[in-house]
Design a protein around this motif. Structure first.
Motif, PDB file in Angstrom:
ATOM      1  N   ARG A 111       0.833  -1.214   0.000  1.00 55.81           N
ATOM      2  CA  ARG A 111       0.000   0.000   0.000  1.00 55.81           C
ATOM      3  C   ARG A 111       0.867   1.263   0.000  1.00 55.81           C
ATOM      4  NH1 ARG A 111      -2.684  -2.977   3.903  1.00 55.81           N
ATOM      5  NH2 ARG A 111      -2.154  -1.500   5.527  1.00 55.81           N
ATOM      6  N   ILE A 112       1.943   1.247   0.766  1.00 58.04           N
ATOM      7  CA  ILE A 112       2.853   2.405   0.812  1.00 58.04           C
ATOM      8  C   ILE A 112       3.513   2.614  -0.547  1.00 58.04           C
ATOM      9  CG2 ILE A 112       5.026   3.253   1.791  1.00 58.04           C
ATOM     10  CD1 ILE A 112       4.131   1.809   4.435  1.00 58.04           C
ATOM     11  N   GLU A 113       3.971   1.532  -1.162  1.00 56.15           N
ATOM     12  CA  GLU A 113       4.612   1.636  -2.475  1.00 56.15           C
ATOM     13  C   GLU A 113       3.641   2.210  -3.498  1.00 56.15           C
ATOM     14  OE1 GLU A 113       5.555   0.674  -6.504  1.00 56.15           O
ATOM     15  OE2 GLU A 113       3.969  -0.368  -5.423  1.00 56.15           O
ATOM     16  N   ALA A 114       2.400   1.737  -3.474  1.00 58.92           N
ATOM     17  CA  ALA A 114       1.391   2.246  -4.419  1.00 58.92           C
ATOM     18  C   ALA A 114       1.100   3.725  -4.146  1.00 58.92           C
ATOM     19  CB  ALA A 114       0.118   1.417  -4.318  1.00 58.92           C
ATOM     20  N   MET A 115       1.036   4.109  -2.877  1.00 56.64           N
ATOM     21  CA  MET A 115       0.798   5.508  -2.523  1.00 56.64           C
ATOM     22  C   MET A 115       1.938   6.382  -3.026  1.00 56.64           C
ATOM     23  SD  MET A 115       1.871   8.093  -0.210  1.00 56.64           S
ATOM     24  CE  MET A 115       2.746   7.167   1.029  1.00 56.64           C
ATOM     25  N   LEU A 116       3.175   5.949  -2.793  1.00 54.04           N
ATOM     26  CA  LEU A 116       4.330   6.734  -3.249  1.00 54.04           C
ATOM     27  C   LEU A 116       4.354   6.843  -4.772  1.00 54.04           C
ATOM     28  CD1 LEU A 116       7.112   5.377  -0.870  1.00 54.04           C
ATOM     29  CD2 LEU A 116       6.148   7.695  -0.892  1.00 54.04           C
ATOM     30  N   LEU A 119       2.050   9.550  -6.065  1.00 54.72           N
ATOM     31  CA  LEU A 119       2.359  10.952  -5.803  1.00 54.72           C
ATOM     32  C   LEU A 119       3.048  11.586  -7.003  1.00 54.72           C
ATOM     33  CD1 LEU A 119       3.850  10.810  -2.174  1.00 54.72           C
ATOM     34  CD2 LEU A 119       1.594  11.667  -2.843  1.00 54.72           C
ATOM     35  N   PRO A 120       2.840  12.890  -7.210  1.00 55.55           N
ATOM     36  CA  PRO A 120       3.633  13.580  -8.235  1.00 55.55           C
ATOM     37  C   PRO A 120       5.120  13.454  -7.884  1.00 55.55           C
ATOM     38  CG  PRO A 120       1.815  14.957  -7.503  1.00 55.55           C
ATOM     39  CD  PRO A 120       1.851  13.765  -6.584  1.00 55.55           C
ATOM     40  N   GLU A 121       5.969  13.464  -8.895  1.00 57.39           N
ATOM     41  CA  GLU A 121       7.404  13.216  -8.700  1.00 57.39           C
ATOM     42  C   GLU A 121       8.029  14.150  -7.663  1.00 57.39           C
ATOM     43  OE1 GLU A 121      11.532  13.214 -11.265  1.00 57.39           O
ATOM     44  OE2 GLU A 121       9.640  12.900 -12.325  1.00 57.39           O
ATOM     45  N   GLN A 122       7.740  15.449  -7.755  1.00 54.21           N
ATOM     46  CA  GLN A 122       8.347  16.389  -6.820  1.00 54.21           C
ATOM     47  C   GLN A 122       7.840  16.164  -5.394  1.00 54.21           C
ATOM     48  OE1 GLN A 122       7.772  20.590  -7.603  1.00 54.21           O
ATOM     49  NE2 GLN A 122       9.600  21.130  -6.424  1.00 54.21           N
ATOM     50  N   THR A 123       6.572  15.859  -5.254  1.00 57.17           N
ATOM     51  CA  THR A 123       6.011  15.573  -3.931  1.00 57.17           C
ATOM     52  C   THR A 123       6.692  14.352  -3.329  1.00 57.17           C
ATOM     53  OG1 THR A 123       3.890  16.503  -4.603  1.00 57.17           O
ATOM     54  CG2 THR A 123       3.881  15.086  -2.658  1.00 57.17           C
ATOM     55  N   ARG A 124       6.840  13.311  -4.137  1.00 58.46           N
ATOM     56  CA  ARG A 124       7.488  12.079  -3.668  1.00 58.46           C
ATOM     57  C   ARG A 124       8.933  12.360  -3.250  1.00 58.46           C
ATOM     58  NH1 ARG A 124       6.134   9.023  -7.615  1.00 58.46           N
ATOM     59  NH2 ARG A 124       7.865   9.613  -8.964  1.00 58.46           N
ATOM     60  N   GLU A 125       9.654  13.132  -4.059  1.00 58.25           N
ATOM     61  CA  GLU A 125      11.052  13.442  -3.749  1.00 58.25           C
ATOM     62  C   GLU A 125      11.157  14.215  -2.439  1.00 58.25           C
ATOM     63  OE1 GLU A 125      14.986  15.551  -5.731  1.00 58.25           O
ATOM     64  OE2 GLU A 125      13.027  15.892  -6.645  1.00 58.25           O
ATOM     65  N   ILE A 126      10.327  15.216  -2.263  1.00 60.58           N
ATOM     66  CA  ILE A 126      10.349  16.019  -1.042  1.00 60.58           C
ATOM     67  C   ILE A 126       9.998  15.158   0.169  1.00 60.58           C
ATOM     68  CG2 ILE A 126       9.106  17.875   0.171  1.00 60.58           C
ATOM     69  CD1 ILE A 126       9.091  19.361  -2.571  1.00 60.58           C
ATOM     70  N   PHE A 127       8.974  14.351   0.033  1.00 63.61           N
ATOM     71  CA  PHE A 127       8.546  13.485   1.127  1.00 63.61           C
ATOM     72  C   PHE A 127       9.668  12.520   1.531  1.00 63.61           C
ATOM     73  CE2 PHE A 127       6.423   9.557   2.614  1.00 63.61           C
ATOM     74  CZ  PHE A 127       5.778  10.067   3.722  1.00 63.61           C
ATOM     75  N   MET A 155       4.593  18.446   1.306  1.00 61.35           N
ATOM     76  CA  MET A 155       4.540  17.559   2.469  1.00 61.35           C
ATOM     77  C   MET A 155       3.099  17.350   2.924  1.00 61.35           C
ATOM     78  SD  MET A 155       7.455  16.268   3.134  1.00 61.35           S
ATOM     79  CE  MET A 155       7.135  15.591   4.757  1.00 61.35           C
ATOM     80  N   ARG A 156       2.317  18.411   2.877  1.00 64.10           N
ATOM     81  CA  ARG A 156       0.902  18.284   3.240  1.00 64.10           C
ATOM     82  C   ARG A 156       0.210  17.297   2.318  1.00 64.10           C
ATOM     83  NH1 ARG A 156      -4.057  20.520   1.895  1.00 64.10           N
ATOM     84  NH2 ARG A 156      -5.482  20.736   3.641  1.00 64.10           N
ATOM     85  N   LYS A 157       0.473  17.410   1.019  1.00 62.46           N
ATOM     86  CA  LYS A 157      -0.118  16.502   0.032  1.00 62.46           C
ATOM     87  C   LYS A 157       0.310  15.054   0.318  1.00 62.46           C
ATOM     88  CE  LYS A 157      -0.151  17.961  -4.190  1.00 62.46           C
ATOM     89  NZ  LYS A 157       0.229  18.311  -5.574  1.00 62.46           N
ATOM     90  N   ALA A 158       1.588  14.876   0.648  1.00 61.76           N
ATOM     91  CA  ALA A 158       2.102  13.527   0.921  1.00 61.76           C
ATOM     92  C   ALA A 158       1.481  12.975   2.206  1.00 61.76           C
ATOM     93  CB  ALA A 158       3.621  13.560   1.028  1.00 61.76           C
ATOM     94  N   PHE A 159       1.363  13.787   3.227  1.00 62.61           N
ATOM     95  CA  PHE A 159       0.752  13.314   4.473  1.00 62.61           C
ATOM     96  C   PHE A 159      -0.715  12.956   4.271  1.00 62.61           C
ATOM     97  CE2 PHE A 159       4.206  15.686   6.933  1.00 62.61           C
ATOM     98  CZ  PHE A 159       4.878  14.525   7.243  1.00 62.61           C
ATOM     99  N   LEU A 160      -1.415  13.721   3.464  1.00 58.03           N
ATOM    100  CA  LEU A 160      -2.804  13.381   3.159  1.00 58.03           C
ATOM    101  C   LEU A 160      -2.896  12.034   2.428  1.00 58.03           C
ATOM    102  CD1 LEU A 160      -4.254  16.864   2.181  1.00 58.03           C
ATOM    103  CD2 LEU A 160      -4.761  15.533   4.251  1.00 58.03           C
ATOM    104  N   ALA A 161      -1.955  11.796   1.541  1.00 61.34           N
ATOM    105  CA  ALA A 161      -1.906  10.507   0.830  1.00 61.34           C
ATOM    106  C   ALA A 161      -1.626   9.383   1.826  1.00 61.34           C
ATOM    107  CB  ALA A 161      -0.850  10.543  -0.269  1.00 61.34           C
ATOM    108  N   CYS A 162      -0.760   9.639   2.808  1.00 61.16           N
ATOM    109  CA  CYS A 162      -0.470   8.629   3.841  1.00 61.16           C
ATOM    110  C   CYS A 162      -1.714   8.322   4.666  1.00 61.16           C
ATOM    111  CB  CYS A 162       0.644   9.113   4.768  1.00 61.16           C
ATOM    112  SG  CYS A 162       2.275   9.160   4.023  1.00 61.16           S
ATOM    113  N   LEU A 163      -2.442   9.356   5.016  1.00 63.60           N
ATOM    114  CA  LEU A 163      -3.670   9.157   5.779  1.00 63.60           C
ATOM    115  C   LEU A 163      -4.696   8.349   5.000  1.00 63.60           C
ATOM    116  CD1 LEU A 163      -4.073  12.644   7.491  1.00 63.60           C
ATOM    117  CD2 LEU A 163      -3.523  10.459   8.591  1.00 63.60           C
ATOM    118  N   ALA A 164      -4.734   8.554   3.692  1.00 62.96           N
ATOM    119  CA  ALA A 164      -5.678   7.810   2.855  1.00 62.96           C
ATOM    120  C   ALA A 164      -5.333   6.332   2.805  1.00 62.96           C
ATOM    121  CB  ALA A 164      -5.708   8.399   1.442  1.00 62.96           C
ATOM    122  N   VAL A 165      -4.057   5.997   2.979  1.00 62.73           N
ATOM    123  CA  VAL A 165      -3.613   4.595   2.967  1.00 62.73           C
ATOM    124  C   VAL A 165      -3.992   3.911   4.262  1.00 62.73           C
ATOM    125  CG1 VAL A 165      -1.576   3.102   2.989  1.00 62.73           C
ATOM    126  CG2 VAL A 165      -1.723   4.950   1.343  1.00 62.73           C
ATOM    127  N   ALA A 166      -3.954   4.651   5.337  1.00 63.63           N
ATOM    128  CA  ALA A 166      -4.189   4.064   6.681  1.00 63.63           C
ATOM    129  C   ALA A 166      -5.579   3.558   6.877  1.00 63.63           C
ATOM    130  CB  ALA A 166      -3.883   5.088   7.757  1.00 63.63           C
TER     131      ALA A 166
END
Length: 166
Positions: A111-116, A119-127, A155-166
């Motif tokens: 699930r984490i791999e699919a979430m990452l 993510l858009p490339e820049q968001t993933r890199e920053i995260f 980072m906010r976008k990435a954290f929201l994506a993490c929350l969606a995985v949980a």
């Protein structure tokens, strides 16, 4: 058979006419009869879940399109599993996770791999710079030549994506 069963007839005909071919194609791609059978089945399940009623003039092209995506997912899952097993191979026996725990960890990693990947490339890199390299937001902004507020937005976008995985 009543008209409301027309989609089931179409799926049945598609399965009857093309399952053997799809299985053979997948077996050639995967080199494994069991995985080929699973993915052939999953292809038809995915097709039924799409609720399509028409399959076009080239049903094999449609089946191939669906199956290719499933093959790529299968290979990604294998890569994640291989990396995890390599990571725990060096653990002493008492610290090795049980098979049940391994399965739970692998499912979370998938699930984490699919979430990452989503993510858009820049968001993933920053995260990843923040989470894996431990860089502060300001350091990330400096390294990437962007503003601090941009890093925070990503980072906010990435954290929201993490929350969606949980």
């Amino acid at each position: 058979m009543p008209a409301e069963f027309a989609p089931q007839r179409e799926i049945h005909a598609l399965y009857s006419n093309h399952h053997g071919w799809l299985y053979g194609w997948l077996r050639g791609k995967l080199g494994n009869a069991c995985d080929a059978a699973d993915l052939a089945h999953d292809t038809f399940v995915r097709l039924m879940q799409s609720r399509r009623t028409q399959f076009g003039d080239e049903p094999r092209a449609l089946l191939t399109h669906i199956a290719k995506a499933l093959v790529v997912d299968h290979w990604r899952r294998q890569d994640v599993e291989r990396a995890y097993l390599d990571a725990i191979a060096h653990l002493p026996e008492p610290e090795t996770p049980s098979p049940e725990t391994r399965l739970l960890i692998l499912e979370a990693l998938y699930r984490i791999e699919a979430m990452l990947r989503g993510l858009p490339e820049q968001t993933r890199e920053i995260f990843l710079l923040a989470q894996l390299d431990g860089l502060a937001y300001r350091e990330i902004a400096e390294r990437l030549g962007t503003s601090l507020i941009t890093v925070k937005r990503h980072m906010r976008k990435a954290f929201l994506a993490c929350l969606a995985v949980a």
